[in-house]
Scaffold this motif. Structure first.
Motif, PDB file in Angstrom:
ATOM      1  N   LEU A  14       0.825  -1.203   0.000  1.00 57.21           N
ATOM      2  CA  LEU A  14       0.000   0.000   0.000  1.00 57.21           C
ATOM      3  C   LEU A  14       0.861   1.257   0.000  1.00 57.21           C
ATOM      4  O   LEU A  14       0.620   2.195  -0.782  1.00 57.21           O
ATOM      5  CB  LEU A  14      -0.922  -0.001   1.224  1.00 57.21           C
ATOM      6  CG  LEU A  14      -1.677   1.299   1.513  1.00 57.21           C
ATOM      7  CD1 LEU A  14      -2.565   1.690   0.346  1.00 57.21           C
ATOM      8  CD2 LEU A  14      -2.485   1.175   2.798  1.00 57.21           C
ATOM      9  N   ILE A  15       1.883   1.292   0.856  1.00 51.24           N
ATOM     10  CA  ILE A  15       2.749   2.470   0.927  1.00 51.24           C
ATOM     11  C   ILE A  15       3.463   2.685  -0.396  1.00 51.24           C
ATOM     12  O   ILE A  15       3.628   3.823  -0.862  1.00 51.24           O
ATOM     13  CB  ILE A  15       3.733   2.328   2.102  1.00 51.24           C
ATOM     14  CG1 ILE A  15       2.973   2.422   3.429  1.00 51.24           C
ATOM     15  CG2 ILE A  15       4.834   3.382   2.030  1.00 51.24           C
ATOM     16  CD1 ILE A  15       3.822   2.159   4.644  1.00 51.24           C
ATOM     17  N   MET A  41       6.081  10.883  -4.242  1.00 51.12           N
ATOM     18  CA  MET A  41       6.999  11.118  -3.135  1.00 51.12           C
ATOM     19  C   MET A  41       7.295   9.795  -2.457  1.00 51.12           C
ATOM     20  O   MET A  41       6.529   8.836  -2.551  1.00 51.12           O
ATOM     21  CB  MET A  41       6.398  12.091  -2.108  1.00 51.12           C
ATOM     22  CG  MET A  41       5.116  11.574  -1.447  1.00 51.12           C
ATOM     23  SD  MET A  41       4.394  12.694  -0.227  1.00 51.12           S
ATOM     24  CE  MET A  41       5.618  12.590   1.068  1.00 51.12           C
ATOM     25  N   GLU A  42       8.427   9.714  -1.806  1.00 51.82           N
ATOM     26  CA  GLU A  42       8.784   8.510  -1.058  1.00 51.82           C
ATOM     27  C   GLU A  42       8.236   8.648   0.359  1.00 51.82           C
ATOM     28  O   GLU A  42       8.661   9.535   1.118  1.00 51.82           O
ATOM     29  CB  GLU A  42      10.300   8.328  -1.016  1.00 51.82           C
ATOM     30  CG  GLU A  42      10.750   6.978  -0.502  1.00 51.82           C
ATOM     31  CD  GLU A  42      10.382   5.831  -1.451  1.00 51.82           C
ATOM     32  OE1 GLU A  42      10.162   4.714  -0.949  1.00 51.82           O
ATOM     33  OE2 GLU A  42      10.302   6.073  -2.673  1.00 51.82           O
ATOM     34  N   ILE A  43       7.293   7.800   0.721  1.00 52.93           N
ATOM     35  CA  ILE A  43       6.687   7.881   2.043  1.00 52.93           C
ATOM     36  C   ILE A  43       7.594   7.196   3.056  1.00 52.93           C
ATOM     37  O   ILE A  43       7.983   6.044   2.887  1.00 52.93           O
ATOM     38  CB  ILE A  43       5.294   7.213   2.041  1.00 52.93           C
ATOM     39  CG1 ILE A  43       4.328   7.989   1.150  1.00 52.93           C
ATOM     40  CG2 ILE A  43       4.742   7.111   3.465  1.00 52.93           C
ATOM     41  CD1 ILE A  43       2.964   7.347   1.019  1.00 52.93           C
ATOM     42  N   SER A  70       4.708  13.586   8.364  1.00 55.61           N
ATOM     43  CA  SER A  70       4.379  15.015   8.428  1.00 55.61           C
ATOM     44  C   SER A  70       4.097  15.616   7.053  1.00 55.61           C
ATOM     45  O   SER A  70       3.337  16.581   6.943  1.00 55.61           O
ATOM     46  CB  SER A  70       5.508  15.789   9.116  1.00 55.61           C
ATOM     47  OG  SER A  70       6.737  15.625   8.417  1.00 55.61           O
ATOM     48  N   GLU A  71       4.692  15.064   5.999  1.00 54.31           N
ATOM     49  CA  GLU A  71       4.501  15.619   4.658  1.00 54.31           C
ATOM     50  C   GLU A  71       3.486  14.825   3.832  1.00 54.31           C
ATOM     51  O   GLU A  71       3.203  15.176   2.685  1.00 54.31           O
ATOM     52  CB  GLU A  71       5.842  15.643   3.907  1.00 54.31           C
ATOM     53  CG  GLU A  71       6.930  16.463   4.586  1.00 54.31           C
ATOM     54  CD  GLU A  71       6.543  17.933   4.723  1.00 54.31           C
ATOM     55  OE1 GLU A  71       5.922  18.464   3.771  1.00 54.31           O
ATOM     56  OE2 GLU A  71       6.843  18.524   5.773  1.00 54.31           O
TER      57      GLU A  71
END
Length: 414
Positions: A233-234, A243-245, A251-252
């Motif tokens: 999922l990530i 973006m790389e989670i 926070s982002e």
């Protein structure tokens, strides 16, 4: 008015609050709708007025799919609601009331589909169950233990908590499809000590021991544990968001994306109830508390070992509800469900999803049935759907219910 909206409204008007009057009236209503189209539903009553409905729909293959949902709802105080929670009122394009989301709306979609009279491509078993909002003792657990023959041939299932759209900032609509749930460990813990006068120095104060233990439990930072489904999922969300989670720093990450996985990165333990003593100047010999524990698929033993260490040697625990964490493969039916969503919504991005809580899928896992969360809804981007589960002013868009009926037709029709 669509049939799905009409059925949803009528189901909401039947008060099935748990605890409360029971599900018998709703079960009879559902059975009547099924009987009207030539089916033979069975009403199973586990206790007075605690009723579930099971119905087999013959298809082109005996390899059966289970579609299950629950008739009961959590309590609602009318004083808190803009519209009465059991009015089932239809207004402003929504069906309003307790259960619209969890989960009479989903039941209405299933009933609206089956009443079309289309022969499914495989046998279906429909289960409309009691008591999901408690432990399932009077619903899914009962039918699994006492009427397992009704689910003969079922290898997979679909139910609540998945298949709904979550609009990302880019406009992409992510559709989480449930492939697992955290396990449930509801515990009663007990501390025992020495009774005495409240004015004297305590020899062994059970209340103090309980307070120290609950503080350890509440303050514990459970370690990050990325299961394969959550990792998948990530990865999907990282691609959608560009973006790389980092699971350790959200926070982002947009809130609507983080909401899909932040609750399944770790186990959790929340003290929820306490009971001790009967008089201010008496040190009691016993203190009790309840803890809501949840653990990730594959980490049951680690969870139990850790919780015993946190409670310490002076406390004992017993389970008032324990269910292992079920999981289903990201293959086969998962991809079929994703294809259905993409066919109905060109902006759909199906992703795997693991629930923080639980459903009746835990009970059906005992029969070897792999459960998927798939109650398809195309939702407005500004609707905070997660907040409506057990929330005030619960409601579901009529257009979303109709979308769900179309999706079910695409999945089930022969």
């Amino acid at each position: 008015m669509s049939e799905a909206a009409k059925i949803c409204s009528e189901l909401i008007r039947i008060d099935t609050t748990n605890p409360g009057p029971g599900e018998r009236e709703a079960a009879e209503y559902v059975a009547g709708l099924l009987s009207e189209v030539g089916l033979s539903p069975v009403i199973v009553e586990s206790a007075p007025r605690r009723a579930s409905v099971i119905c087999r729909v013959p298809g082109d293959s005996p390899d059966a799919l289970l579609i299950h949902g629950h008739l009961d709802v959590v309590p609602a105080d009318p004083a808190d609601w803009a519209l009465h929670p059991f009015s089932g009122e239809i207004a402003d394009g929504y069906v309003h009331g307790r259960g619209a989301v969890d989960m009479k709306g989903s039941l209405a979609m299933t009933l609206a589909w089956v009443r079309q009279g289309v022969r499914p491509r495989r046998d279906l078993v429909l289960a409309f169950l009691a008591d999901e909002e408690a432990t399932g003792e009077f619903g899914s657990r009962y039918v699994v233990s006492e009427h397992a023959e009704l689910f003969e041939g079922c290898t997979e299932a679909i139910s609540e908590s998945g298949g709904f759209s979550v609009t990302m900032p880019s406009g992409v609509r992510v559709y989480p499809i449930g492939v697992g749930e955290r396990g449930t460990a509801w515990m009663k813990v007990t501390a025992r000590g020495v009774a005495g006068h409240g004015s004297k120095p305590p020899a062994d104060n059970a209340v103090a021991e309980m307070a120290r233990a609950l503080t350890r439990v509440a303050d514990h930072r459970w370690p990050l544990r990325l299961t394969p489904s959550v990792s998948a999922l990530i990865s999907e969300l990282s691609d959608v968001l560009g973006m790389e989670i980092d699971p350790e720093d959200l926070s982002e990450v947009p809130l609507q994306a983080a909401a899909l996985f932040k609750g399944v990165l770790r186990a959790s333990t929340n003290p929820t109830m306490m009971n001790a003593g009967y008089k201010v100047n008496v040190i009691p010999s016993r203190a009790e508390a309840h803890i809501d524990g949840r653990f990730l698929p594959g980490f049951r033993d680690e969870f139990l070992e850790t919780i015993d260490g946190l409670l310490g040697p002076k406390l004992t625990r017993e389970f008032i509800n324990f269910e292992d964490a079920p999981s289903a493969p990201i293959s086969g039916l998962f991809y079929e469900l994703g294809d259905v969503l993409r066919a109905e919504d060109p902006l759909a991005r199906p992703v795997p999803y693991v629930m923080t809580g639980g459903t009746d899928a835990k009970s059906f896992a005992r029969l070897g049935i792999k459960g998927y969360g798939f109650a398809p809804l195309l939702l407005p981007p500004d609707l905070d759907y997660f907040a409506l589960f057990h929330g005030i002013d619960e409601r579901v868009p009529i257009d979303a219910l109709d979308f769900g009926v179309r999706a079910l037709s695409r999945l089930l029709d022969a």
